[in-house]
Design an enzyme around this catalytic site. Sequence first.
Site, short mmCIF file in Angstrom:
data_model
loop_
_atom_site.label_atom_id
_atom_site.label_comp_id
_atom_site.label_asym_id
_atom_site.label_seq_id
_atom_site.Cartn_x
_atom_site.Cartn_y
_atom_site.Cartn_z
N GLU A 82 4.80 -10.90 -6.69
CA GLU A 82 4.01 -11.56 -7.68
C GLU A 82 3.56 -10.89 -9.25
O GLU A 82 3.53 -10.99 -9.84
CB GLU A 82 2.17 -10.76 -7.37
N LYS A 113 -9.39 -9.92 -18.39
CA LYS A 113 -9.86 -10.34 -20.00
C LYS A 113 -9.69 -11.25 -20.12
O LYS A 113 -9.96 -12.36 -20.85
CB LYS A 113 -9.15 -9.35 -20.64
N GLY A 119 0.64 -1.27 0.14
CA GLY A 119 0.17 -0.12 -0.13
C GLY A 119 0.86 1.37 -0.04
O GLY A 119 2.39 1.01 0.67
N CYS A 128 5.37 -6.24 1.82
CA CYS A 128 5.82 -5.09 1.63
C CYS A 128 5.35 -4.12 2.78
O CYS A 128 5.21 -4.78 4.12
CB CYS A 128 5.00 -4.55 0.40
N TYR A 129 3.65 -3.14 2.79
CA TYR A 129 3.19 -2.61 3.42
C TYR A 129 2.60 -3.64 4.22
O TYR A 129 2.75 -3.25 5.66
CB TYR A 129 1.31 -1.38 3.17
N SER A 141 -22.63 -3.68 -25.60
CA SER A 141 -21.53 -3.49 -27.15
C SER A 141 -21.09 -3.77 -27.56
O SER A 141 -20.55 -3.00 -28.56
CB SER A 141 -20.52 -2.40 -25.73
N GLY A 142 -20.81 -5.11 -28.21
CA GLY A 142 -20.73 -6.24 -28.78
C GLY A 142 -19.52 -6.65 -28.63
O GLY A 142 -18.07 -7.39 -29.03
N GLY A 143 -18.53 -5.88 -27.12
CA GLY A 143 -16.94 -6.10 -27.06
C GLY A 143 -17.31 -7.67 -26.31
O GLY A 143 -18.62 -8.44 -25.83
N VAL A 144 -16.41 -7.88 -26.16
CA VAL A 144 -16.24 -9.78 -25.79
C VAL A 144 -16.79 -9.21 -24.07
O VAL A 144 -17.75 -10.55 -24.23
CB VAL A 144 -14.73 -10.01 -25.07
N ASP A 145 -16.86 -8.64 -23.44
CA ASP A 145 -17.33 -8.37 -21.54
C ASP A 145 -19.02 -8.68 -21.84
O ASP A 145 -18.93 -9.77 -21.12
CB ASP A 145 -16.81 -7.64 -21.31
N SER A 146 -19.05 -7.89 -22.41
CA SER A 146 -21.00 -7.82 -22.06
C SER A 146 -21.56 -8.46 -22.75
O SER A 146 -22.31 -9.30 -22.62
CB SER A 146 -21.56 -6.27 -23.25
N HIS A 194 8.40 -7.61 -3.83
CA HIS A 194 6.52 -8.16 -4.38
C HIS A 194 7.07 -9.87 -5.47
O HIS A 194 7.34 -9.27 -6.01
CB HIS A 194 5.70 -7.04 -5.04
#
Length: 510
Positions: A169, A366, A53, A80-81, A221-226, A167
């Site tokens: 990760e 994604k 953080g 870390c924090y 929307s036509g996108g992958v997510d929606s 870190h």
Amino acid sequence: MQNIIIIDCGSQFTQLIARRLRELKIHSVVLAWDVEPDKISDLNPNGIIISGGPDSVNEPDAIKINPEILKMPCPILGICYGMQLIAKMSGGQVASNDNHKEYGVTQIQIKDSAIFQSIPAKINVLMSHGDHVANLPEDFRITASTENNITAGFENTSKNFYGLQFHPEVNSTEFGIEILKNFVFKICLCSGDWDLENFTESTIRHIQEITGGEKIICGLSGGVDSSVAAALVNKAVGDRLQCVFVDHGLMRLNEPEDVMNSYKDLGLNVKYVDASELFLKALAGVTEPEKKRHIIGKLFIDVFDAEANKIQGAKWLLQGTIYPDVIESGMKGKKGAVTIKSHHNVGGLPEKMNLKLLEPLRDLFKDEVRVIGKIINVPDEIVNRQPFPGPGLAVRCLGEINEHRLDILRKADFIFREELQRAGLFKDIWQAFAVLLPVRTVGVMGDSRTYDEVVALRAVNSKDAMTAEWSRIDLNTLDKISKRICNEVKGVNRVVVDITSKPPATIEWE
């Protein structure tokens, strides 16, 4: 199902911790720093990770977790924090690194510890801290240190506490994944029993449970997510899902027609709404990026509400929000979270809405959304579609938005993507698009002076949209693209290429 709880103290890398655990098939839940211990107990965690953080633990208003969390009967790792917080709350001393602030890759020396099992004695790690643990709490021991004798790791095996000042990760840390593996598999005794197929099945059940017999409206929307979100909900509720495709007048060349055709393959019930005049009128004269996004977000909700009123029994609004959207918009509940940019499906929501919000992909990246799409048999042309922002060309047409400038951008964007496809490059690029800049430059066409607009080309490669590298397109292809745009798109006399990675830039320009 096994769980690792990640307590978010405001780190820019929190989402990467979650991502790394998912790659190890460990189910993880990210909770805000002020989470109550009972909520964690209800999830029956195998382990807890406290993130980094931006604060100093010595500041009066610094983030502090509930002390009862440190009493839980499972291993706890502070990064870390998070490490400094464990030390401070356990009676140790944290001091400022006045002479040895550490930012960037640093070599550390490792001592014997379960968390460092099978890790070399010296490794390079990413440090990013101004404070350090100056005095260890009682019964703690150092497990790693830097060349400057700064504590880089500690443990208290009787309390099952572990700390890393670096870190693990991030890719810059050598053997970072192996260190996380040691924590979750050898210390927390996880078996790696979570995968996206299980997530898909449980999410479908959850959607069925919370929506009951109520109808759901989805703004496509036509996108992958929606699209994946709609297909997933369609699996759960069938014809109780009513989709609405809003043509906001900000899409790419021929895109509204292509999108509507693609949804036929999914068997979705989709209503087409042409709201282009409404959006363009609202955006007239607006040049500030965040204002554009909020205008578009509000109008989307207004349109959805209007359509929902026509559908008897509609109670839910489905959105394809994914985790990078949430992070970049500033997570609710995260102290000091910085909004990089708002997203129309996060930052544009009004305080009071006629519909309840359904976001089944909110905790996914994604590439995970694409995997979900394949699991539920969404067609490849949708699953593999390049990302396209919810606000559409409004955030790629910098400055004033009008039909003339949008037409220029559409044609330039089409040429860019078409030439990449002809060169066999398009399928290997995460995202490629054109940006119309709010500047004009002097040029020469024939024997005449021109004073026209500038198009920027942006192409990046990424796995999860949290970081991205600019794509190395060969010069011959760029030359063809530049010549075609200048010759075929009236009003453009200059083409430039964006070679900035994320960070420091974002993928989109606005």
